[in-house]
Design a protein around this motif. Structure first.
Motif, PDB file in Angstrom:
ATOM      1  N   LYS A 359       0.847  -1.191   0.000  1.00  0.00           N
ATOM      2  CA  LYS A 359       0.000   0.000   0.000  1.00  0.00           C
ATOM      3  C   LYS A 359       0.885   1.244   0.000  1.00  0.00           C
ATOM      4  CE  LYS A 359      -3.872  -2.114   2.505  1.00  0.00           C
ATOM      5  NZ  LYS A 359      -4.749  -2.020   3.708  1.00  0.00           N
ATOM      6  N   ASN A 360       0.622   2.145  -0.937  1.00  0.00           N
ATOM      7  CA  ASN A 360       1.326   3.423  -1.012  1.00  0.00           C
ATOM      8  C   ASN A 360       0.314   4.562  -1.030  1.00  0.00           C
ATOM      9  OD1 ASN A 360       3.844   2.239  -1.045  1.00  0.00           O
ATOM     10  ND2 ASN A 360       3.967   2.169  -3.291  1.00  0.00           N
ATOM     11  N   PHE A 361       0.798   5.781  -0.711  1.00  0.00           N
ATOM     12  CA  PHE A 361      -0.054   6.966  -0.710  1.00  0.00           C
ATOM     13  C   PHE A 361       0.608   8.045  -1.561  1.00  0.00           C
ATOM     14  CE2 PHE A 361      -0.972   4.619   3.121  1.00  0.00           C
ATOM     15  CZ  PHE A 361      -2.357   4.664   3.207  1.00  0.00           C
ATOM     16  N   ALA A 362      -0.200   8.741  -2.366  1.00  0.00           N
ATOM     17  CA  ALA A 362       0.342   9.786  -3.238  1.00  0.00           C
ATOM     18  C   ALA A 362      -0.772  10.736  -3.642  1.00  0.00           C
ATOM     19  CB  ALA A 362       0.986   9.172  -4.476  1.00  0.00           C
ATOM     20  N   SER A 363      -0.383  11.984  -3.936  1.00  0.00           N
ATOM     21  CA  SER A 363      -1.352  12.955  -4.457  1.00  0.00           C
ATOM     22  C   SER A 363      -1.477  12.812  -5.964  1.00  0.00           C
ATOM     23  CB  SER A 363      -0.917  14.378  -4.095  1.00  0.00           C
ATOM     24  OG  SER A 363      -0.869  14.544  -2.701  1.00  0.00           O
ATOM     25  N   THR A 364      -0.337  12.609  -6.615  1.00  0.00           N
ATOM     26  CA  THR A 364      -0.313  12.324  -8.052  1.00  0.00           C
ATOM     27  C   THR A 364       0.489  11.057  -8.280  1.00  0.00           C
ATOM     28  OG1 THR A 364       1.666  13.685  -8.381  1.00  0.00           O
ATOM     29  CG2 THR A 364      -0.496  14.762  -8.655  1.00  0.00           C
ATOM     30  N   PHE A 365       0.146  10.346  -9.345  1.00  0.00           N
ATOM     31  CA  PHE A 365       0.813   9.071  -9.615  1.00  0.00           C
ATOM     32  C   PHE A 365       1.061   8.953 -11.110  1.00  0.00           C
ATOM     33  CE2 PHE A 365       0.668   4.509 -10.673  1.00  0.00           C
ATOM     34  CZ  PHE A 365       1.686   4.038  -9.849  1.00  0.00           C
ATOM     35  N   THR A 366       2.310   8.672 -11.467  1.00  0.00           N
ATOM     36  CA  THR A 366       2.679   8.432 -12.861  1.00  0.00           C
ATOM     37  C   THR A 366       2.782   6.928 -13.082  1.00  0.00           C
ATOM     38  OG1 THR A 366       3.909  10.513 -12.935  1.00  0.00           O
ATOM     39  CG2 THR A 366       4.361   8.899 -14.666  1.00  0.00           C
ATOM     40  N   SER A 396     -10.772   7.667  -4.219  1.00  0.00           N
ATOM     41  CA  SER A 396     -10.253   7.018  -5.425  1.00  0.00           C
ATOM     42  C   SER A 396      -9.039   6.181  -5.045  1.00  0.00           C
ATOM     43  CB  SER A 396      -9.875   8.056  -6.485  1.00  0.00           C
ATOM     44  OG  SER A 396      -8.765   8.825  -6.051  1.00  0.00           O
ATOM     45  N   SER A 397      -8.668   5.255  -5.923  1.00  0.00           N
ATOM     46  CA  SER A 397      -7.495   4.414  -5.676  1.00  0.00           C
ATOM     47  C   SER A 397      -7.020   3.829  -6.994  1.00  0.00           C
ATOM     48  CB  SER A 397      -7.810   3.292  -4.684  1.00  0.00           C
ATOM     49  OG  SER A 397      -8.791   2.424  -5.219  1.00  0.00           O
ATOM     50  N   ILE A 398      -5.767   3.390  -7.001  1.00  0.00           N
ATOM     51  CA  ILE A 398      -5.178   2.722  -8.160  1.00  0.00           C
ATOM     52  C   ILE A 398      -4.712   1.343  -7.715  1.00  0.00           C
ATOM     53  CG2 ILE A 398      -3.281   2.757  -9.826  1.00  0.00           C
ATOM     54  CD1 ILE A 398      -3.374   5.806  -9.702  1.00  0.00           C
ATOM     55  N   VAL A 399      -5.014   0.328  -8.527  1.00  0.00           N
ATOM     56  CA  VAL A 399      -4.634  -1.047  -8.203  1.00  0.00           C
ATOM     57  C   VAL A 399      -3.695  -1.567  -9.287  1.00  0.00           C
ATOM     58  CG1 VAL A 399      -5.430  -3.386  -7.693  1.00  0.00           C
ATOM     59  CG2 VAL A 399      -6.861  -1.426  -7.088  1.00  0.00           C
ATOM     60  N   ARG A 400      -2.596  -2.151  -8.853  1.00  0.00           N
ATOM     61  CA  ARG A 400      -1.628  -2.745  -9.780  1.00  0.00           C
ATOM     62  C   ARG A 400      -1.841  -4.255  -9.813  1.00  0.00           C
ATOM     63  NH1 ARG A 400       4.744  -3.611  -8.427  1.00  0.00           N
ATOM     64  NH2 ARG A 400       5.275  -4.826 -10.296  1.00  0.00           N
ATOM     65  N   TYR A 401      -1.872  -4.817 -11.033  1.00  0.00           N
ATOM     66  CA  TYR A 401      -2.091  -6.253 -11.222  1.00  0.00           C
ATOM     67  C   TYR A 401      -0.890  -6.881 -11.919  1.00  0.00           C
ATOM     68  CZ  TYR A 401      -7.051  -5.515 -10.163  1.00  0.00           C
ATOM     69  OH  TYR A 401      -8.233  -5.202  -9.549  1.00  0.00           O
ATOM     70  N   TYR A 409      -1.621  -1.382  -4.055  1.00  0.00           N
ATOM     71  CA  TYR A 409      -2.699  -0.399  -3.989  1.00  0.00           C
ATOM     72  C   TYR A 409      -2.089   0.975  -3.746  1.00  0.00           C
ATOM     73  CZ  TYR A 409      -5.807  -4.423  -3.434  1.00  0.00           C
ATOM     74  OH  TYR A 409      -6.487  -5.589  -3.628  1.00  0.00           O
ATOM     75  N   ILE A 410      -2.539   1.985  -4.488  1.00  0.00           N
ATOM     76  CA  ILE A 410      -2.095   3.366  -4.298  1.00  0.00           C
ATOM     77  C   ILE A 410      -3.318   4.190  -3.915  1.00  0.00           C
ATOM     78  CG2 ILE A 410      -1.075   5.396  -5.363  1.00  0.00           C
ATOM     79  CD1 ILE A 410      -0.407   2.007  -6.886  1.00  0.00           C
ATOM     80  N   TYR A 411      -3.249   4.817  -2.739  1.00  0.00           N
ATOM     81  CA  TYR A 411      -4.353   5.606  -2.221  1.00  0.00           C
ATOM     82  C   TYR A 411      -3.960   7.083  -2.186  1.00  0.00           C
ATOM     83  CZ  TYR A 411      -6.140   1.099  -0.599  1.00  0.00           C
ATOM     84  OH  TYR A 411      -6.586  -0.194  -0.539  1.00  0.00           O
ATOM     85  N   PRO A 412      -4.941   8.009  -2.193  1.00  0.00           N
ATOM     86  CA  PRO A 412      -4.613   9.437  -2.065  1.00  0.00           C
ATOM     87  C   PRO A 412      -4.043   9.740  -0.684  1.00  0.00           C
ATOM     88  CG  PRO A 412      -6.986   9.108  -1.957  1.00  0.00           C
ATOM     89  CD  PRO A 412      -6.388   7.783  -2.346  1.00  0.00           C
TER      90      PRO A 412
END
Length: 477
Positions: A359-366, A396-401, A409-412
């Motif tokens: 699990k990571n946290f970020a405001s912006t994600f590339t 919102s969240s981003i999931v890596r597969y 998982y990347i969360y705000p």
């Protein structure tokens, strides 16, 4: 007698339910007392109840008066009193041959093996056996049919064993130009078909039909409308020439009834039976699942000890023909043309490595080039491309597969929660509305240092911010 052993359901059944489920196949029922063949008598009588009766020649009073233990019916195959074989005839389309399928229970195999008993197969009762097979655990598995190829032609066969010497006649093929029907199972090319032992055929059911001749190829039969023929082929086996059809009867018409009657058959409407859940695979004509329960659709009502070898408390009925049944070894449902065997196996568990997602946290994600990424937000799910810049908003969240498995998982970033004087200043900066100050609302409250200073100012001005007042009353400032 009230009940008998059903060799198809492999459990005891009552005569009343057997008659309701059209259980009139030859060799199907055996006396629960002595093991000899019985049949359903008076199935439609208005003067007496349906009951099982021995074939002519048996007047055993103990059998006729046998009721068994009142109120109980055994669903265990070991309740069978007869130690004779259970036999069926099959046609295998991949080899274009006929076979005899023998089935014994575990207790029967052990008993025969200890006594070194042989199974014998004859074309005539007085002939020498053309096939002898030792009944032991090497040649037979419990309650699983063992196929014995038929190389010697006969319209009927005599089965016996060396323990008691008594032979039992099984009719196989029809004589002359009369076709013999087999119920088909399997796919179009590699199907198997089991001999129809009764005189009843059913609509919307696929059959393999065979005609035989010793010297010339059998001539085809002109079939009326309502009979759909899928395949027609010739084959040679047992030193005979055969003509085979794969067909189904779609409608019940007078011309079809007349034709089938001339062959010794009659036609009835078919039943439907489907295993809905869980998924299964076929092994030795049984649907194998890895669950304690199965969901079944049937066009008929499931009746405990009538068309299913289960007790009533093991069947849960829903609406529209759907039922939930508990699965035991060799759970079997049978009525008319509808038949299914369900067996349970323990699920296989392969060795695997446990992957703990990060699990990571970020405001912006590339989005990097090291997997597949998806964005989850209030709009749904969106795939992300390499190099794409995503601004993460609340919820919102981003999931890596990787290989369709979530590995990250990347969360705000979590927003800083304001408190005390910072919260008060934030409310005053963004909410400008004021209302009359009432000091009595704060007389019983315990105020913090920050709120005390603000209340003192409100006493002087005579007005207060309503949002601040609400936060103070709720103890949030």
């Amino acid at each position: 007698m009230h009940k008998a052993y059903d060799t198809i359901l492999q459990s005891e059944v009552s005569a009343e339910l057997a008659s309701q489920n059209s259980g009139f196949e030859p060799y199907r029922y055996e006396c629960s007392n002595c093991g000899e063949e019985v049949f359903v008598a008076a199935p439609y009588s208005t003067r007496m109840v349906a009951h099982f009766r021995h074939r002519s020649g048996n007047n055993d009073v103990e059998c006729e008066n046998y009721l068994g233990q009142y109120g109980t019916i055994s669903t265990d195959s070991s309740s069978r009193r007869n130690n004779r074989e259970r036999a069926e005839f099959y046609y295998n389309n991949s080899t274009k041959t006929f076979s005899l399928a023998l089935r014994f229970s575990e207790n029967e195999i052990q008993s025969y093996e200890q006594q070194s008993v042989d199974f014998e197969l004859r074309t005539k009762d007085s002939d020498m056996p053309f096939r002898v097979l030792k009944i032991n655990s090497m040649n037979f598995s419990p309650d699983v049919p063992t196929l014995i190829p038929l190389n010697n032609f006969s319209v009927s066969y005599y089965l016996s064993n060396t323990l008691n010497g008594a032979s039992r006649k099984y009719d196989f093929l029809k004589r002359g130009s009369t076709p013999t029907f087999f119920k088909l199972s399997g796919n179009d090319n590699d199907f198997k078909a089991k001999l129809v032992r009764s005189t009843v055929l059913y609509t919307k059911t696929q059959y393999f039909v065979s005609l035989h001749s010793q010297y010339s190829v059998p001539q085809g039969v002109r079939l009326p409308e309502g009979i759909e023929v899928g395949q027609t082929f010739h084959f040679n086996t047992m030193n005979r020439k055969f003509l085979g059809y794969v067909l189904s009867i779609t409608d019940k018409t007078p011309s079809i009834d007349c034709l089938l009657k001339s062959w010794g058959y009659q036609l009835e409407a078919s039943e439907t039976l489907t295993l809905l859940w869980p998924p299964s695979y076929l092994l030795d004509d049984a649907s194998i699942i890895a669950s304690d329960y199965a969901y079944i659709f049937s066009s008929f009502e499931l009746q405990a000890h009538g068309n299913i070898n289960m007790h009533s408390e093991e069947i849960m009925k829903f609406s529209q023909g759907i039922s939930k049944v508990k699965v035991k070894p060799k759970t079997k449902i049978f009525k008319k043309n509808a038949e299914i065997v369900i067996d349970k196996v323990a699920p296989t568990v392969d060795r695997y490595n446990v992957i703990t997602p990060y699990k990571n946290f970020a405001s912006t994600f590339t989005v990097p080039d090291d997997g597949t990424y998806y964005l989850f937000n209030h709009s749904g799910v969106s795939p992300l491309t390499n190099g794409q810049v995503v601004f993460l908003t609340p919820n919102s969240s981003i999931v890596r597969y990787e290989f369709n498995f979530p590995v990250g998982y990347i969360y705000p970033c979590l927003q800083k929660e304001l408190a005390g004087e910072e919260l008060l200043e934030d409310i005053l900066a963004h909410y400008k509305r004021m209302e009359a100050f009432d000091s009595t609302r704060f007389s019983t409250l315990v105020l913090t240092k920050t709120t005390s200073k603000y209340i003192e100012k409100c006493k002087i001005t005579g007005s207060i911010n309503p949002v601040v007042m609400q936060f103070v009353e709720e103890g949030r400032i």
